[in-house]
Design a protein around this motif. Structure first.
Motif, mmCIF file in Angstrom:
data_model
loop_
_atom_site.group_PDB
_atom_site.id
_atom_site.type_symbol
_atom_site.label_atom_id
_atom_site.label_comp_id
_atom_site.label_asym_id
_atom_site.label_seq_id
_atom_site.Cartn_x
_atom_site.Cartn_y
_atom_site.Cartn_z
ATOM 1 N N TRP A 181 0.921 -1.167 0.012
ATOM 2 C CA TRP A 181 0.023 0.030 -0.016
ATOM 3 C C TRP A 181 0.908 1.149 0.000
ATOM 4 O O TRP A 181 1.687 1.214 0.905
ATOM 5 N N ASP A 182 0.716 2.199 -0.960
ATOM 6 C CA ASP A 182 1.322 3.153 -1.139
ATOM 7 C C ASP A 182 0.789 4.390 -0.139
ATOM 8 O O ASP A 182 -0.377 4.636 0.036
ATOM 9 N N PRO A 183 1.651 5.064 0.651
ATOM 10 C CA PRO A 183 1.120 6.189 1.797
ATOM 11 C C PRO A 183 0.478 7.085 1.104
ATOM 12 O O PRO A 183 -0.496 7.740 1.599
ATOM 13 N N GLU A 184 0.713 7.393 -0.291
ATOM 14 C CA GLU A 184 -0.159 8.479 -0.604
ATOM 15 C C GLU A 184 -1.576 8.152 -1.281
ATOM 16 O O GLU A 184 -2.446 8.988 -1.387
ATOM 17 N N TRP A 185 -1.861 7.026 -1.268
ATOM 18 C CA TRP A 185 -3.241 6.402 -1.274
ATOM 19 C C TRP A 185 -3.901 6.804 -0.224
ATOM 20 O O TRP A 185 -5.199 6.848 -0.083
ATOM 21 N N ASP A 186 -3.556 6.960 0.873
ATOM 22 C CA ASP A 186 -4.217 7.192 2.313
ATOM 23 C C ASP A 186 -4.894 8.477 2.058
ATOM 24 O O ASP A 186 -5.902 9.156 2.158
ATOM 25 N N LYS A 187 -3.885 9.554 1.461
ATOM 26 C CA LYS A 187 -4.265 11.015 1.170
ATOM 27 C C LYS A 187 -5.412 11.032 0.238
ATOM 28 O O LYS A 187 -6.304 11.864 0.329
ATOM 29 N N ILE A 188 -5.175 10.144 -0.871
ATOM 30 C CA ILE A 188 -6.249 10.438 -1.695
ATOM 31 C C ILE A 188 -7.727 9.964 -1.321
ATOM 32 O O ILE A 188 -8.652 10.574 -1.621
ATOM 33 N N VAL A 189 -7.736 8.973 -0.403
ATOM 34 C CA VAL A 189 -9.115 8.274 0.196
ATOM 35 C C VAL A 189 -9.357 9.681 1.182
ATOM 36 O O VAL A 189 -10.514 10.061 1.118
ATOM 37 N N GLU A 190 -8.542 10.081 2.051
ATOM 38 C CA GLU A 190 -8.853 11.144 2.985
ATOM 39 C C GLU A 190 -9.342 12.408 2.423
ATOM 40 O O GLU A 190 -10.363 13.006 2.851
#
Length: 247
Positions: A61-70
């Protein structure tokens, strides 16, 4: 650098990045960005599959994907409008701060991507189930699910997702440049689908008629998903330290 620190740095750097616009509207765009600051966000912890793949190798899981979701979450999904069965995984949800709720949803979609696609953005699948053996209304071909959340081009029409079949049909089936396989488009679409189910249709989070089979209790795929929901953010646990359900 351990994963938790790496994720935190990624989110902080991402939030701090300046917005630069080209052309005569530059100052106006910067002023608008300054007036509407990015919401407070927190990194989500790793799911079991993410931890395992980090150890043995493979897509993580790419940490940037957290930001996309949030950033994609609408206000209603951070409110009391969220169905009460969210407490199955996050008992303290309704009393949490918004940044903790955002982190929970980021974790939720990480778990969903783990169960649906093994965290691999270019995964494609055809399904034998009768309900899936239908033509995609956009492509005209038998429905195929794609990407982190195993979505279809038909979702473009149903939910306003940012997929472009005219562009994608010119590319190989697993080309990461396909719009449906790009994590940002796929995850943002997933948020729209879940928002439609929970807020517009007032359905529970776990439903036998939900979009994803992984969210239909009693199925094998649901049990796979539930196993990924065992490391939710600490804020989800009630004061007594009760653990979330895994069945």
């Amino acid at each position: 650098m351990n994963r938790g620190l790496r994720v935190a740095v990624a989110l902080v750097v991402g939030m701090a990045a300046p917005i630069v616009a080209a052309g005569c509207g530059k100052h106006e765009t910067q002023a608008t960005a300054a007036a509407v600051p990015a919401p407070a966000m927190k990194p989500a912890p790793p799911t079991p599959i993410d931890t395992k793949k980090a150890e043995v190798g493979g897509p993580t899981w790419d940490p940037e994907w957290d930001k996309i979701v949030e950033l994609a979450l609408p206000p209603a999904m951070l409110s009391g409008q969220v169905p009460h069965d969210v407490r199955r995984f996050c008992p303290a949800f309704y009393g949490m701060a918004e940044d903790d709720k955002r982190a929970f949803w980021a974790y939720f979609f990480q778990a969903l991507a783990g169960a649906e696609a093994g965290l691999e953005p270019t995964v494609q699948a055809k399904h034998a189930q009768p309900e899936m053996a239908v033509k995609d209304e956009v492509t005209g071909h038998q429905s195929r699910t794609s990407g982190l959340l195993q979505l279809t081009y038909g979702d473009q029409k149903r939910y306003g997702c940012d997929f472009d079949w005219d562009h994608d049909k010119k590319l190989k089936i697993d080309d990461p440049d396909r719009t449906i396989l790009q994590p940002k488009n796929n995850l943002e679409c997933g948020v729209k689908i879940l928002d439609h189910q929970l807020i517009e249709k007032h359905k529970p989070l776990l439903s036998s008629s939900g979009y994803w089979s992984t969210l239909r209790p009693g199925t094998v795929s649901y049990r796979v998903f539930a196993k990924q929901m065992t490391n939710v953010p600490a804020a989800c646990r009630v004061a007594g330290g009760r653990k979330v359900a895994s069945r």
